[in-house]
Design a protein around this motif. Structure first.
Motif, PDB file in Angstrom:
ATOM      1  N   ILE A 101      -6.319  -6.276   2.307  1.00 18.43           N
ATOM      2  CA  ILE A 101      -6.103  -7.082   3.503  1.00 18.43           C
ATOM      3  C   ILE A 101      -5.453  -6.257   4.613  1.00 18.43           C
ATOM      4  O   ILE A 101      -5.812  -6.373   5.790  1.00 18.43           O
ATOM      5  CB  ILE A 101      -5.283  -8.332   3.111  1.00 18.43           C
ATOM      6  CG1 ILE A 101      -6.282  -9.393   2.658  1.00 18.43           C
ATOM      7  CG2 ILE A 101      -4.407  -8.828   4.254  1.00 18.43           C
ATOM      8  CD1 ILE A 101      -5.655 -10.559   1.971  1.00 18.43           C
ATOM      9  N   VAL A 102      -4.512  -5.396   4.247  1.00 17.63           N
ATOM     10  CA  VAL A 102      -3.898  -4.510   5.242  1.00 17.63           C
ATOM     11  C   VAL A 102      -4.958  -3.544   5.798  1.00 17.63           C
ATOM     12  O   VAL A 102      -5.034  -3.294   7.010  1.00 17.63           O
ATOM     13  CB  VAL A 102      -2.705  -3.739   4.630  1.00 17.63           C
ATOM     14  CG1 VAL A 102      -2.184  -2.689   5.593  1.00 17.63           C
ATOM     15  CG2 VAL A 102      -1.586  -4.713   4.247  1.00 17.63           C
ATOM     16  N   ASN A 103      -5.813  -3.045   4.916  1.00 16.91           N
ATOM     17  CA  ASN A 103      -6.898  -2.170   5.382  1.00 16.91           C
ATOM     18  C   ASN A 103      -7.838  -2.912   6.324  1.00 16.91           C
ATOM     19  O   ASN A 103      -8.227  -2.386   7.370  1.00 16.91           O
ATOM     20  CB  ASN A 103      -7.681  -1.636   4.178  1.00 16.91           C
ATOM     21  CG  ASN A 103      -8.754  -0.640   4.599  1.00 16.91           C
ATOM     22  OD1 ASN A 103      -8.454   0.476   5.026  1.00 16.91           O
ATOM     23  ND2 ASN A 103     -10.016  -1.053   4.512  1.00 16.91           N
ATOM     24  N   LEU A 130      -7.210  -5.560   8.158  1.00 13.75           N
ATOM     25  CA  LEU A 130      -6.502  -5.808   9.421  1.00 13.75           C
ATOM     26  C   LEU A 130      -6.745  -4.622  10.366  1.00 13.75           C
ATOM     27  O   LEU A 130      -7.193  -4.784  11.511  1.00 13.75           O
ATOM     28  CB  LEU A 130      -5.009  -5.998   9.135  1.00 13.75           C
ATOM     29  CG  LEU A 130      -4.042  -6.321  10.274  1.00 13.75           C
ATOM     30  CD1 LEU A 130      -2.701  -6.778   9.707  1.00 13.75           C
ATOM     31  CD2 LEU A 130      -3.808  -5.209  11.273  1.00 13.75           C
ATOM     32  N   SER A 186      -3.824  -7.498  -1.530  1.00 11.95           N
ATOM     33  CA  SER A 186      -2.911  -7.279  -0.402  1.00 11.95           C
ATOM     34  C   SER A 186      -3.202  -5.941   0.283  1.00 11.95           C
ATOM     35  O   SER A 186      -3.208  -5.856   1.516  1.00 11.95           O
ATOM     36  CB  SER A 186      -1.460  -7.314  -0.884  1.00 11.95           C
ATOM     37  OG  SER A 186      -1.134  -8.599  -1.367  1.00 11.95           O
ATOM     38  N   PHE A 187      -3.416  -4.902  -0.494  1.00 11.89           N
ATOM     39  CA  PHE A 187      -3.768  -3.605   0.103  1.00 11.89           C
ATOM     40  C   PHE A 187      -5.066  -3.722   0.904  1.00 11.89           C
ATOM     41  O   PHE A 187      -5.178  -3.204   2.014  1.00 11.89           O
ATOM     42  CB  PHE A 187      -3.941  -2.532  -0.989  1.00 11.89           C
ATOM     43  CG  PHE A 187      -2.673  -1.810  -1.339  1.00 11.89           C
ATOM     44  CD1 PHE A 187      -1.755  -2.357  -2.224  1.00 11.89           C
ATOM     45  CD2 PHE A 187      -2.379  -0.571  -0.782  1.00 11.89           C
ATOM     46  CE1 PHE A 187      -0.576  -1.694  -2.554  1.00 11.89           C
ATOM     47  CE2 PHE A 187      -1.204   0.102  -1.092  1.00 11.89           C
ATOM     48  CZ  PHE A 187      -0.299  -0.457  -1.989  1.00 11.89           C
ATOM     49  N   MET A 197      -9.518  -0.862  -4.409  1.00 14.22           N
ATOM     50  CA  MET A 197      -8.069  -1.044  -4.327  1.00 14.22           C
ATOM     51  C   MET A 197      -7.701  -2.088  -5.375  1.00 14.22           C
ATOM     52  O   MET A 197      -7.890  -3.281  -5.137  1.00 14.22           O
ATOM     53  CB  MET A 197      -7.681  -1.497  -2.923  1.00 14.22           C
ATOM     54  CG  MET A 197      -8.043  -0.458  -1.860  1.00 14.22           C
ATOM     55  SD  MET A 197      -7.551  -0.936  -0.200  1.00 14.22           S
ATOM     56  CE  MET A 197      -8.247   0.449   0.746  1.00 14.22           C
ATOM     57  N   TYR A 218      -7.885   3.176  -6.731  1.00 15.60           N
ATOM     58  CA  TYR A 218      -6.436   3.138  -6.604  1.00 15.60           C
ATOM     59  C   TYR A 218      -5.906   2.107  -7.583  1.00 15.60           C
ATOM     60  O   TYR A 218      -6.300   0.950  -7.538  1.00 15.60           O
ATOM     61  CB  TYR A 218      -6.033   2.755  -5.186  1.00 15.60           C
ATOM     62  CG  TYR A 218      -6.354   3.812  -4.163  1.00 15.60           C
ATOM     63  CD1 TYR A 218      -5.606   4.991  -4.095  1.00 15.60           C
ATOM     64  CD2 TYR A 218      -7.400   3.647  -3.269  1.00 15.60           C
ATOM     65  CE1 TYR A 218      -5.902   5.967  -3.162  1.00 15.60           C
ATOM     66  CE2 TYR A 218      -7.698   4.623  -2.327  1.00 15.60           C
ATOM     67  CZ  TYR A 218      -6.941   5.782  -2.278  1.00 15.60           C
ATOM     68  OH  TYR A 218      -7.232   6.751  -1.363  1.00 15.60           O
ATOM     69  N   PRO A 260      -4.214 -12.922  -1.562  1.00 19.84           N
ATOM     70  CA  PRO A 260      -3.566 -12.466  -2.796  1.00 19.84           C
ATOM     71  C   PRO A 260      -3.223 -13.609  -3.753  1.00 19.84           C
ATOM     72  O   PRO A 260      -3.372 -13.483  -4.964  1.00 19.84           O
ATOM     73  CB  PRO A 260      -2.288 -11.781  -2.288  1.00 19.84           C
ATOM     74  CG  PRO A 260      -2.565 -11.416  -0.868  1.00 19.84           C
ATOM     75  CD  PRO A 260      -3.566 -12.386  -0.351  1.00 19.84           C
ATOM     76  N   LEU A 317      -2.882   0.074  -8.224  1.00 20.58           N
ATOM     77  CA  LEU A 317      -1.795  -0.206  -7.286  1.00 20.58           C
ATOM     78  C   LEU A 317      -0.692  -1.079  -7.845  1.00 20.58           C
ATOM     79  O   LEU A 317       0.318  -1.322  -7.177  1.00 20.58           O
ATOM     80  CB  LEU A 317      -2.390  -0.831  -6.021  1.00 20.58           C
ATOM     81  CG  LEU A 317      -3.381   0.112  -5.295  1.00 20.58           C
ATOM     82  CD1 LEU A 317      -4.216  -0.667  -4.286  1.00 20.58           C
ATOM     83  CD2 LEU A 317      -2.645   1.261  -4.630  1.00 20.58           C
ATOM     84  N   ILE A 325      -1.933  -7.663  -5.812  1.00 16.42           N
ATOM     85  CA  ILE A 325      -1.538  -6.436  -5.120  1.00 16.42           C
ATOM     86  C   ILE A 325      -2.770  -5.728  -4.546  1.00 16.42           C
ATOM     87  O   ILE A 325      -2.775  -5.306  -3.389  1.00 16.42           O
ATOM     88  CB  ILE A 325      -0.752  -5.505  -6.080  1.00 16.42           C
ATOM     89  CG1 ILE A 325       0.531  -6.203  -6.562  1.00 16.42           C
ATOM     90  CG2 ILE A 325      -0.419  -4.179  -5.392  1.00 16.42           C
ATOM     91  CD1 ILE A 325       1.281  -5.454  -7.645  1.00 16.42           C
TER      92      ILE A 325
END
Lengths: 306, 306
Positions: free
Chosen positions: A178-180, A182, A175-176, A141, A164, A104, A166, A172
């Motif tokens: 990256i969570v996906n 993961l 970051s989304f 995203m 999306y 990010p 966001l 941001i």
């Protein structure tokens, strides 16, 4: 619509995803200029009806929207701001759409550099794979200033099924994503661990697939990747190297924040082991082949590792 | 149907799952006798219209079908073959339906001991949670002789929505369940790791839930458990201790087979850490509270750990 199509678009990076993005734009009537580091790939885009260029700067000359579809943050920085980069030649007030997955903070830095040149920047990592890219059905995203979204809306409509929005600043969207990644990476590695363990237990793994996909143990990735293993087909729909890279980003980020990520780190090691065993460019379900190699179990129709 | 209901059924273990199983049978008209180690719980079943007993043997006297809904293999062995056990008193030719998750080899051994007494044995670990147990809508991953399935079909119909018949010998049902628990446990721990990391990244975690459940990072467990975290509700729909137990079984089994399970082992350690921090009897989404405690992030409406 006719006004929309008047946007001049430039796509930098014509790999499996970028080529689909660029040809989707052509199909919707956008004047699209493409560039790839491989002249051969650029020529293939010209053969498909696009305009080619010999550098990002040439491709972006006068473009309203520059779409970067390269592998990571470093390449994005290079094609935008390096020698012969796109940022210098695109239209002032234009918008950069950055599609790579990156930390990010790097997305924030690129957005600042774009802003200093009077350009907008949307941090919009994509997912969906090559087929959905070709069909104009990506998921994005994204984050960036609302006016930038308004500017590029017709371009997004042409290439994505789901966008999306966001937040209003770069970082941001990344970051989304990256969570996906993961979760996606952990779920692939877990699917490979589970299905090979099922085989070692003597189970009919086709039946395991049927039962698990209807049970609480299911994941999007289990459902999507295990068929590759059942068919013994490891041609790369998404390569091991992608998750070695993406879980590497997640892992570095966590360490930088002093945030423990034990499961992510373990999954990352399994992708690294699989790459080390020579399967980095094969399909990411090859983690199952690694486990099979180590444990001596036999998976269906298993070709020799590349 | 009237013949079916003439089957005399005994349910041993009237916890959150067993109570639902036993009352589902009552609702469908089966003469059902129940036993729980807690006399108070047995009395609650009698109040609900069932017959009670003071030992497994008394509960099973003359029963055609004995359903064991206890915590693990050791308890199953005890209530069937221990002092005052059910196997000695049930009807010859009757069928034991064993619902606990246990190592496949233990299921095979129990089936052999049942066979030596002229009894059938179905290895049928259940899933679905307390609500679906009460509604007669469990999922059962079962194996055993086809004639045993025919015998207990009306009982299965009364308590389950889905019965997978996975093979003709005990051990197969348990193996399927174990593969499911491996994935389910890893996915819960991964969901907790991901959502807390998202929070640390400064993201709106309600939005993360919305995006991930529509993306490739989704899992059945992410979708089911993350709302507990979003609502700060850790009342135990399924407790941390359950996965400490189930991933412990998976892990022991892998070690016994010399089969490496790196991701499972890491997830198991996270459940153990959460239990060690005093949350073993809370909802398994409490792994997120553990991570929040360690890292200092704030999750929604977080009550103090029990």
């Amino acid at each position: 619509m006719s006004e929309a199509v008047n946007l001049r678009v430039c796509v930098i990076g014509l790999g499996s995803m970028g080529f689909g993005v660029a040809t989707s734009l052509l199909k919707k009537g956008f004047k699209t200029c493409g560039y790839d580091i491989s002249a051969e790939t650029t020529a293939r885009f010209v053969a498909a009806g696009g305009k080619g260029a010999v550098s990002p700067a040439e491709a972006a000359a006068g473009a309203d929207v520059v779409v970067t579809v390269v592998v990571n943050g470093a390449q994005t920085e290079q094609v935008l701001f390096g020698k012969g980069g796109a940022a210098q030649s695109m239209s002032k007030g234009g918008t950069i759409l950055s599609f790579a997955t990156m930390p990010p903070q790097m997305a924030e830095e690129l957005a600042q550099r774009a802003g200093a040149l009077g350009l907008n920047y949307i941090d919009g990592p994509i997912s969906g794979g090559a087929k959905r890219a070709a069909d104009g059905e990506l998921t994005i995203m994204a984050s960036g200033p609302p006016e930038a979204f308004n500017h590029v809306r017709p371009v997004l409509d042409a290439i994505a099924m789901t966008v999306y929005e966001l937040g209003d600043r770069a970082g941001i969207g990344s970051s989304f994503k990256i969570v996906n990644q993961l979760l996606a990476g952990v779920h692939i590695a877990a699917a490979c661990e589970a299905i090979t363990f099922a085989k070692a237990l003597g189970l009919d793994i086709d039946k395991v697939y049927e039962v698990i996909t209807a049970s609480a143990g299911n994941s999007w990735m289990f459902e999507n990747r295990v068929p590759h293993i059942l068919h013994g087909d490891y041609s790369p729909q998404s390569a091991v190297d992608i998750f070695t890279k993406d879980l590497g980003i997640v892992s570095d980020l966590g360490r930088g924040m002093t945030f423990p990520l034990p499961i992510t780190s373990t999954a990352l090691q399994m992708f690294i082991m699989t790459a080390a065993a020579g399967m980095g460019r094969d399909d990411d379900a090859s983690v199952a082949r690694l486990i099979a190699k180590v444990t001596g179990i036999e998976l269906p129709g298993q070709p020799e590792a590349a």
